[in-house]
Design a protein around this motif. Sequence first.
Motif, PDB file in Angstrom:
ATOM      1  N   GLU A 221      48.418  38.893  40.357  1.00  0.00           N
ATOM      2  CA  GLU A 221      47.312  39.912  39.547  1.00  0.00           C
ATOM      3  C   GLU A 221      48.164  40.532  38.281  1.00  0.00           C
ATOM      4  OE1 GLU A 221      47.285  39.768  42.781  1.00  0.00           O
ATOM      5  OE2 GLU A 221      45.291  38.976  43.295  1.00  0.00           O
ATOM      6  N   LYS A 222      49.268  40.903  38.606  1.00  0.00           N
ATOM      7  CA  LYS A 222      49.986  41.558  37.578  1.00  0.00           C
ATOM      8  C   LYS A 222      50.509  40.632  36.328  1.00  0.00           C
ATOM      9  CE  LYS A 222      53.454  44.278  39.088  1.00  0.00           C
ATOM     10  NZ  LYS A 222      54.683  44.604  39.713  1.00  0.00           N
ATOM     11  N   GLN A 223      50.732  39.743  36.869  1.00  0.00           N
ATOM     12  CA  GLN A 223      51.258  38.706  35.950  1.00  0.00           C
ATOM     13  C   GLN A 223      50.121  38.089  35.148  1.00  0.00           C
ATOM     14  OE1 GLN A 223      54.477  37.291  35.266  1.00  0.00           O
ATOM     15  NE2 GLN A 223      53.418  36.503  33.490  1.00  0.00           N
ATOM     16  N   ARG A 224      49.085  37.839  35.817  1.00  0.00           N
ATOM     17  CA  ARG A 224      47.889  37.336  34.964  1.00  0.00           C
ATOM     18  C   ARG A 224      47.445  38.509  33.966  1.00  0.00           C
ATOM     19  NH1 ARG A 224      46.409  34.415  39.997  1.00  0.00           N
ATOM     20  NH2 ARG A 224      45.022  36.314  40.483  1.00  0.00           N
ATOM     21  N   LEU A 225      47.405  39.623  34.567  1.00  0.00           N
ATOM     22  CA  LEU A 225      47.012  40.772  33.655  1.00  0.00           C
ATOM     23  C   LEU A 225      47.803  40.713  32.379  1.00  0.00           C
ATOM     24  CD1 LEU A 225      45.042  43.161  32.783  1.00  0.00           C
ATOM     25  CD2 LEU A 225      46.433  44.481  34.613  1.00  0.00           C
ATOM     26  N   ALA A 226      49.134  40.621  32.643  1.00  0.00           N
ATOM     27  CA  ALA A 226      50.138  40.832  31.603  1.00  0.00           C
ATOM     28  C   ALA A 226      49.770  39.634  30.414  1.00  0.00           C
ATOM     29  CB  ALA A 226      51.587  40.929  32.136  1.00  0.00           C
ATOM     30  N   ASN A 227      49.450  38.524  30.980  1.00  0.00           N
ATOM     31  CA  ASN A 227      49.321  37.443  30.132  1.00  0.00           C
ATOM     32  C   ASN A 227      48.007  37.681  29.314  1.00  0.00           C
ATOM     33  OD1 ASN A 227      51.433  36.146  31.139  1.00  0.00           O
ATOM     34  ND2 ASN A 227      50.125  34.774  32.627  1.00  0.00           N
ATOM     35  N   HIS A 228      46.795  38.289  29.962  1.00  0.00           N
ATOM     36  CA  HIS A 228      45.666  38.665  29.275  1.00  0.00           C
ATOM     37  C   HIS A 228      45.822  39.579  28.202  1.00  0.00           C
ATOM     38  CE1 HIS A 228      43.760  35.931  31.879  1.00  0.00           C
ATOM     39  NE2 HIS A 228      43.171  36.835  32.909  1.00  0.00           N
ATOM     40  N   LEU A 229      46.878  40.785  28.544  1.00  0.00           N
ATOM     41  CA  LEU A 229      47.094  41.884  27.359  1.00  0.00           C
ATOM     42  C   LEU A 229      47.896  41.078  26.218  1.00  0.00           C
ATOM     43  CD1 LEU A 229      48.438  44.549  29.785  1.00  0.00           C
ATOM     44  CD2 LEU A 229      46.299  44.361  28.632  1.00  0.00           C
ATOM     45  N   LYS A 230      48.855  40.074  26.613  1.00  0.00           N
ATOM     46  CA  LYS A 230      49.588  39.416  25.488  1.00  0.00           C
ATOM     47  C   LYS A 230      48.452  38.486  24.904  1.00  0.00           C
ATOM     48  CE  LYS A 230      53.288  36.025  24.715  1.00  0.00           C
ATOM     49  NZ  LYS A 230      54.099  35.087  25.424  1.00  0.00           N
ATOM     50  N   TYR A 231      47.618  37.836  25.342  1.00  0.00           N
ATOM     51  CA  TYR A 231      46.482  37.005  24.623  1.00  0.00           C
ATOM     52  C   TYR A 231      45.786  37.732  23.933  1.00  0.00           C
ATOM     53  CZ  TYR A 231      43.452  32.905  24.014  1.00  0.00           C
ATOM     54  OH  TYR A 231      42.831  31.769  23.636  1.00  0.00           O
ATOM     55  N   PHE A 232      45.213  38.900  24.197  1.00  0.00           N
ATOM     56  CA  PHE A 232      44.459  39.831  23.419  1.00  0.00           C
ATOM     57  C   PHE A 232      45.164  39.967  22.007  1.00  0.00           C
ATOM     58  CE2 PHE A 232      42.095  43.346  22.303  1.00  0.00           C
ATOM     59  CZ  PHE A 232      40.822  43.312  22.767  1.00  0.00           C
ATOM     60  N   ARG A 233      46.383  40.546  22.285  1.00  0.00           N
ATOM     61  CA  ARG A 233      47.116  40.862  21.169  1.00  0.00           C
ATOM     62  C   ARG A 233      47.019  39.542  20.082  1.00  0.00           C
ATOM     63  NH1 ARG A 233      50.043  45.549  21.599  1.00  0.00           N
ATOM     64  NH2 ARG A 233      50.555  46.450  23.614  1.00  0.00           N
ATOM     65  N   GLU A 234      47.614  38.260  20.691  1.00  0.00           N
ATOM     66  CA  GLU A 234      47.585  37.345  19.780  1.00  0.00           C
ATOM     67  C   GLU A 234      46.437  36.927  19.146  1.00  0.00           C
ATOM     68  OE1 GLU A 234      48.968  34.329  22.532  1.00  0.00           O
ATOM     69  OE2 GLU A 234      51.147  35.007  22.450  1.00  0.00           O
TER      70      GLU A 234
END
Length: 291
Positions: A221-234
């Motif tokens: 869950e932590k990894q996926r959330l971190a990926n979503h945060l990155k994708y939101f920025r991109e």
Amino acid sequence: MIQSMTGYGKAVVAYKEKKIYVEVKSLNSKQLDLSTRIAPLYREKEMEIRQMVSAALVRGKVDFAIWIEKEAGCEATPINAALVENYYHQLKAIATKAGIPEPEDWFVTLLRLPDVTNKTEVEVLDEEEWKAARTAVQQALDALCEFRRQEGAALQRKFEEKIDNIGQLLASIEPYEKSRVEKIRNRIVEGLKEIPEADYDKNRLEQELIYYIEKLDISEEKQRLANHLKYFRETMEGSDAQGKKLGFIAQEMGREINTTGSKSNQAEMQNIVVMMKDELEQIKEQVLNAL
């Protein structure tokens, strides 16, 4: 870069003895919801105006208005002098013949008679005037788009702040996550010690502990959330930044935060999850304003 759906634009273009005004306002909406108020002279160009607005603004609840203001001298309705003179002679002749007193104020009487002040000319839109009006429409739309870009930049700064906050809160979970494994183990072992007659297989206990701890593991869950945060920025930085797309990413972030909360059996972790939800809720509210 992000653009807001909220905007305002106004333009004024002078043409001969008149001024052409255009005003455009927009608010957030799922689709393009266009309402127009068009001066009668330009109504034949309504479809072209709608196409211009649609191409420039894409979506939003849009109020569009175009109207004309003429110079004071042009606004005066002409008086039919020949007709006034004709009425005067007729009335004077009738008064003399019938012995009726003439009116004290001839102008009041004469100006009330039919067709004395009727405006008979019909305005026709020529290509030159439409070119001026079209320029006003484009200028107002450009002003609104610039307003949207400025509002979008403010939105983006807000999103970046909230994304940073969620990232920091996510990192703050890690110390509690590591310590809770040992706390779970000690709690179960201490519980078993309180039952002296209980006989258990230590190897089986280890296996059950591993299974239990794996069910509570939030690494994915932590990894996926971190990926979503990155994708939101991109997505915010991309040339095709879209409010709808950002909304979908925010929904996925919410799923990971909720799952993390359901697996957090520690008060400190649950408090952090609540704070992440608060930050995310503010993102969801503002995403509705993004184009």
